[in-house]
Design a protein around this motif. Structure first.
Motif, mmCIF file in Angstrom:
data_model
loop_
_atom_site.group_PDB
_atom_site.id
_atom_site.type_symbol
_atom_site.label_atom_id
_atom_site.label_comp_id
_atom_site.label_asym_id
_atom_site.label_seq_id
_atom_site.Cartn_x
_atom_site.Cartn_y
_atom_site.Cartn_z
ATOM 1 N N ALA A 63 0.831 -1.208 0.000
ATOM 2 C CA ALA A 63 0.000 0.000 0.000
ATOM 3 C C ALA A 63 0.867 1.261 0.000
ATOM 4 O O ALA A 63 0.607 2.213 -0.743
ATOM 5 C CB ALA A 63 -0.946 -0.006 1.196
ATOM 6 N N VAL A 64 1.905 1.258 0.823
ATOM 7 C CA VAL A 64 2.794 2.422 0.893
ATOM 8 C C VAL A 64 3.536 2.600 -0.428
ATOM 9 O O VAL A 64 3.614 3.707 -0.976
ATOM 10 C CB VAL A 64 3.774 2.283 2.081
ATOM 11 N N LEU A 65 4.079 1.505 -0.967
ATOM 12 C CA LEU A 65 4.809 1.592 -2.231
ATOM 13 C C LEU A 65 3.892 1.992 -3.387
ATOM 14 O O LEU A 65 4.300 2.745 -4.276
ATOM 15 C CB LEU A 65 5.502 0.261 -2.541
ATOM 16 N N ALA A 66 2.662 1.510 -3.388
ATOM 17 C CA ALA A 66 1.718 1.879 -4.436
ATOM 18 C C ALA A 66 1.434 3.372 -4.389
ATOM 19 O O ALA A 66 1.417 4.050 -5.425
ATOM 20 C CB ALA A 66 0.426 1.081 -4.298
ATOM 21 N N LEU A 67 1.215 3.898 -3.203
ATOM 22 C CA LEU A 67 0.958 5.331 -3.052
ATOM 23 C C LEU A 67 2.169 6.147 -3.504
ATOM 24 O O LEU A 67 2.038 7.128 -4.236
ATOM 25 C CB LEU A 67 0.599 5.643 -1.598
ATOM 26 N N VAL A 68 3.349 5.735 -3.074
ATOM 27 C CA VAL A 68 4.571 6.462 -3.430
ATOM 28 C C VAL A 68 4.806 6.421 -4.943
ATOM 29 O O VAL A 68 5.097 7.453 -5.560
ATOM 30 C CB VAL A 68 5.784 5.891 -2.668
ATOM 31 N N THR A 69 4.660 5.256 -5.568
ATOM 32 C CA THR A 69 4.908 5.165 -7.007
ATOM 33 C C THR A 69 3.858 5.934 -7.802
ATOM 34 O O THR A 69 4.186 6.558 -8.811
ATOM 35 C CB THR A 69 4.967 3.700 -7.486
ATOM 36 N N LEU A 70 2.605 5.908 -7.357
ATOM 37 C CA LEU A 70 1.574 6.689 -8.042
ATOM 38 C C LEU A 70 1.880 8.186 -7.967
ATOM 39 O O LEU A 70 1.771 8.906 -8.967
ATOM 40 C CB LEU A 70 0.197 6.419 -7.447
ATOM 41 N N LEU A 71 2.255 8.664 -6.795
ATOM 42 C CA LEU A 71 2.573 10.082 -6.638
ATOM 43 C C LEU A 71 3.809 10.470 -7.442
ATOM 44 O O LEU A 71 3.831 11.528 -8.083
ATOM 45 C CB LEU A 71 2.752 10.428 -5.162
ATOM 46 N N LEU A 72 4.838 9.634 -7.419
ATOM 47 C CA LEU A 72 6.035 9.919 -8.216
ATOM 48 C C LEU A 72 5.719 9.899 -9.712
ATOM 49 O O LEU A 72 6.221 10.730 -10.471
ATOM 50 C CB LEU A 72 7.140 8.904 -7.901
ATOM 51 N N GLY A 73 4.898 8.952 -10.119
ATOM 52 C CA GLY A 73 4.517 8.868 -11.532
ATOM 53 C C GLY A 73 3.756 10.098 -11.993
ATOM 54 O O GLY A 73 3.992 10.622 -13.086
#
Length: 153
Positions: A63-73
């Protein structure tokens, strides 16, 4: 067999399978969202053996990595059209709106012609004599809508 037993039996492979499904989904569906979720699943699959996380920890990490990658993307690849330095490139007639021209021949019966640079354009508007100054107020296909320059809008 419950979900926890299935996850325990498959182990970390579930994250690689999920990553594959999400990355294939990115190919099938437009939007560039599944790629970031797929990268998060792949990173989770790589991190689980290093940190020996239980399934709850794996879900939190994903969940944390998904949020971080979505925001970075979204930050790296912002959506929306970019402002063009040539906004009328393929819409030449729209660039003429607001410009003033002199009628080379009169507008009779609501239709006439005006020379713009090296091109003669068909115009519609109220009847006006040759030599009158007209303002382009709109466009209808390849026809310009004009009004006499001295009339109010």
């Amino acid at each position: 067999m419950g979900v926890t037993e299935i996850v325990a039996e498959i182990g970390t492979w579930i994250w690689f399978i999920l990553a594959g499904v999400l990355l294939i989904g990115e190919l099938a569906l437009p939007g560039a969202q599944f790629i970031w979720l797929g990268i998060a699943a792949l990173a989770t699959g790589l991190a689980v053996p290093l940190f020996e996380l239980g399934w709850q920890g794996q879900l939190v990490l994903y969940a944390v990595l998904a949020l971080v990658t979505l925001l970075l993307g979204r930050r790296m690849f912002p959506r929306g059209p970019k402002a063009s330095d040539r906004p009328f490139l393929n819409r030449r007639t729209e660039a003429l709106v607001g410009r003033v021209f002199v009628l080379g021949e009169p507008i009779a019966g609501g239709v006439g012609h005006v020379k713009v640079d090296d091109t003669v354009w068909r115009v519609t508007g109220e009847d006006s004599p040759a030599g009158a100054r007209v303002v382009v107020v709109g466009v209808d296909g390849a026809m310009l809508k004009v009004r006499p320059e001295d009339t109010a809008i």
